[in-house]
Structures are given as structure tokens and as C-alpha cells.
Enzyme design. Structure first.
Site, PDB file in Angstrom:
ATOM      1  N   LYS A  56     -42.217  -1.737 -52.063  1.00 33.82           N
ATOM      2  CA  LYS A  56     -42.528  -1.602 -50.639  1.00 33.82           C
ATOM      3  C   LYS A  56     -44.006  -1.814 -50.315  1.00 33.82           C
ATOM      4  CE  LYS A  56     -38.565  -0.372 -48.597  1.00 33.82           C
ATOM      5  NZ  LYS A  56     -38.003  -1.041 -47.409  1.00 33.82           N
ATOM      6  N   SER A  81     -37.453   6.633 -45.568  1.00 31.60           N
ATOM      7  CA  SER A  81     -36.921   7.720 -46.394  1.00 31.60           C
ATOM      8  C   SER A  81     -37.847   8.049 -47.559  1.00 31.60           C
ATOM      9  CB  SER A  81     -35.539   7.348 -46.943  1.00 31.60           C
ATOM     10  OG  SER A  81     -35.632   6.238 -47.803  1.00 31.60           O
ATOM     11  N   GLU A 207     -25.330  -3.031 -53.154  1.00 35.61           N
ATOM     12  CA  GLU A 207     -25.327  -1.854 -52.295  1.00 35.61           C
ATOM     13  C   GLU A 207     -24.541  -0.727 -52.957  1.00 35.61           C
ATOM     14  OE1 GLU A 207     -25.272  -2.897 -47.714  1.00 35.61           O
ATOM     15  OE2 GLU A 207     -23.526  -3.778 -48.703  1.00 35.61           O
ATOM     16  N   GLY A 211     -22.303   2.824 -48.874  1.00 33.96           N
ATOM     17  CA  GLY A 211     -23.243   2.266 -47.898  1.00 33.96           C
ATOM     18  C   GLY A 211     -23.167   0.757 -47.863  1.00 33.96           C
ATOM     19  N   ASP A 213     -22.874  -1.535 -45.579  1.00 34.66           N
ATOM     20  CA  ASP A 213     -23.030  -2.112 -44.244  1.00 34.66           C
ATOM     21  C   ASP A 213     -23.341  -3.603 -44.287  1.00 34.66           C
ATOM     22  OD1 ASP A 213     -25.491  -0.633 -45.255  1.00 34.66           O
ATOM     23  OD2 ASP A 213     -26.422  -1.907 -43.745  1.00 34.66           O
ATOM     24  N   SER A 307     -36.255  -2.047 -58.253  1.00 35.23           N
ATOM     25  CA  SER A 307     -37.128  -1.982 -57.078  1.00 35.23           C
ATOM     26  C   SER A 307     -38.047  -0.781 -57.010  1.00 35.23           C
ATOM     27  CB  SER A 307     -36.275  -2.048 -55.805  1.00 35.23           C
ATOM     28  OG  SER A 307     -35.351  -0.975 -55.779  1.00 35.23           O
TER      29      SER A 307
END
Length: 322
Positions: A56, A81, A207, A211, A213, A307
Site C-alpha cells: 500500500k 482497515s 478473494e 468476500g 464481490d 501483499s
């Protein structure tokens, strides 16, 4: 292929130059044991060794560094989060400004403490009953701050794409690239990079199964919303993909694999015991999909983006011993 998209490979290249000497060029790990288990040559991009412990930082810094000086001086805001929270807080410190971060009340304590430790003000909310995007936008407007979203921003996406760029510069052409999907920024940046350099590479997002989506959205051909998922992978506990990220991933991603909490747990344990690295649940989902055999038509050379590794000792041991 990518010139009509909201983020281009030139944007990723520019982000790489901007991050040079600021972000870490993280190592690429190989393992004969892993290769033997999955029947392929595997290259793991270890973003758990990135600054703040996750990919990130790449996107947060790339976005913050492009703010006009007067705007930057007023401070920046973010909602997250945990990992984007820390990344934005550190980017603000590096650029000599302040940060206010909106975080869920149940975010891991280690992530909240780290965010505050980088000098940011932390404001909490209930992720299951409140809309973090609306809250974040209101907070930024009230305080006159520049809002840097965690994934749905062209500069953030371009920054995240530098992880795949570094991986491919080191490995050369891959048959497949696996990356976790939360809001979709890492996957979108990776897809732009990989498909530009090697159009035949297969892009697979991963995923948690509670979750899904992005998988549902890709199948529906439009963004869908699910209840906020409850999963070990807190960094992927999102109800809907981003608007910009979905537009990119819909064009470039070849498939979505799903993994359960037990498979995430097994991958974290494997990474610790056999690869000698610590991964948080979200950081382990791509590896989990590979170990669990979720990838059809097994490629010969596979890239995996691990990640992040932001997890405290107690939670890590509770998970792997669960």
C-alpha cells in the site's frame, strides 16, 4: 490494449521513478519445496518487506507526492482497515504534512497503533453499520484535507502497479500472475503492467470465499454489493469493488479464485514454516489459492504477490494454531 483505460503503463513507469529511493524494491522469493508441491516454477514478490509492511505504501506515496504543494500542506486524509492507513500516515510524514485516518473499530490493534506511530490522527467507525467512503469524504471536507482513497484513484493504482513491474523485471515473462483482490487496486495496477509487457500472461485475482464481490461483479458485468464479509482476510473485507478498479479488471483480469479461511491459515503456516516469512491473512490469499489447487490449467511459471505481513504475534499464533 491499455491506452483507453484510466491508468496506463506510462503512469506505472512514472510512479516507479517517483518511488525510486523512497519505496523498497522488495525481494522475489523462490522455493524448490513450493515448486515441487505445485508442479510449477513459482516466484513470490514479498511485499511484506515493503515499508509499512505492505504494498500500500507504493500507491499512497505516489498519490500524495502529486498533490499541489498548497493542497499537500493542508494535510491528507484516508480511510482504511489498516495497511493503507499506515501507508498514508508514513507518506504524509515523508512529505512533511499531517494525516487523519478513518479506521474500523475492529481493525487489528497493531495496525491502529502503527498508524498512530507514524504520526497520524486515528478516527474510528463501525465497518458493519457505517459507510466508510461517505464518512471519509465528510471528514476530509470538514477539515479541508486532500482525500487519498485506498484503491479507487488513478495515482494509487499506478503506484500499486510498480510491484508487478519490479517482479517482471526480475523474472522475465510469466505464464500467470496471482494477486489478492480487495478493492482491486493491486490487481488493476498489476494487470496493466503485466498485460502491457507480456500480453499472453494470465491474470488471476484471489478473494476470500465470503468476500467474493469482484467475482460476482465480473460475472454480472457490473459492480455488485454484498454484505460486509467476515473473514480472516480483514484487508479484503469489502462489499463492492472500486469503480475505476473494476473498469480495469473487467477488461484485463482472466479469472477470480476463491479461498476459505482454513486455506488462508494453511498458507500462512506454510509461508512461516517452509518459506521463513510472515504473512497476514490478506497477504497470503494468492499463495493459498496456489497451494489449494484453485488455479486451473496450471501454468509453468507463476508469479505470486504476497501483499503484506502486518500482523501481531498473538493474532498470528492464534490463526496458525486455529
Amino acid at each position: 490494449m491499455t491506452t483507453a483505460l484510466p491508468v496506463t503503463f506510462d503512469d506505472v513507469r512514472a510512479a516507479a521513478a517517483r518511488l525510486d529511493g523512497i519505496a523498497h524494491r522488495t525481494p522475489v522469493l523462490t522455493s524448490r519445496t513450493l515448486d515441487s508441491l505445485v508442479g510449477a516454477e513459482v516466484f513470490i514478490k514479498c511485499e511484506n518487506f515493503q515499508r509499512v509492511g505492505a504494498f500500500k505504501f507504493r500507491g499512497a506515496y505516489n498519490a500524495a507526492a502529486q498533490l499541489p504543494p498548497g493542497r499537500l500542506a493542508k494535510g491528507i486524509a484516508a480511510y482504511s482497515s489498516g495497511n493503507h492507513a499506515q501507508a498514508t500516515a508514513l507518506a504524509a510524514r515523508e512529505l512533511g504534512t499531517s494525516a487523519v485516518i478513518l479506521m474500523p473499530e475492529d481493525a487489528p490493534r497493531s495496525k491502529r497503533e502503527a498508524t498512530a506511530g507514524y504520526g497520524a490522527e486515528v478516527v474510528t467507525y463501525d465497518r458493519y453499520t457505517q459507510d466508510r467512503t461517505a464518512l471519509g469524504e465528510a471528514l476530509a471536507a470538514e477539515r479541508g484535507l486532500a482525500l487519498i482513497p485506498p484503491y479507487d484513484h488513478p495515482h494509487v493504482i499506478a503506484g500499486q502497479g510498480t510491484a508487478a513491474l519490479e517482479l517482471l523485471e526480475e523474472t522475465g515473462e510469466l505464464d500467470a500472475l496471482l494477486a489478492p483482490v480487495g478493492g482491486g487496486g493491486l490487481m488493476a495496477g498489476s494487470a496493466i503492467t503485466a498485460k502491457t509487457l507480456h500480453p499472453g500472461v494470465r491474470l488471476v485475482g484471489v478473494e476470500p470465499d465470503t468476500g467474493d464481490d469482484t467475482k460476482r461483479s465480473l460475472e454480472a458485468g457490473e459492480r455488485v454489493t454484498i454484505p460486509v464479509p467476515r473473514t480472516l482476510a480483514d484487508g479484503q473485507a469489502l462489499p463492492t469493488p472500486g469503480e475505476i478498479t473494476f473498469a480495469i479488471n473487467r477488461r484485463l483480469v482472466d479469472g477470480i479464485a476463491l479461498v476459505g479461511d482454513d486455506e488462508i491459515r494453511d498458507a500462512m503456516r506454510f509461508a512461516f514454516e517452509r518459506l521463513k516469512i510472515v504473512l497476514e491473512p490478506s497477504g497470503a490469499t494468492a499463495l493459498a489459492a496456489l497451494l489449494a489447487g484453485r488455479i486451473d490449467r496450471r501454468p509453468r511459471r507463476i508469479g505470486v504477490i504476497a501483499s503484506g505481513g502486518n500482523i501481531d504475534t498473538r493474532r498470528f499464533t492464534d490463526i496458525i494454531n486455529g
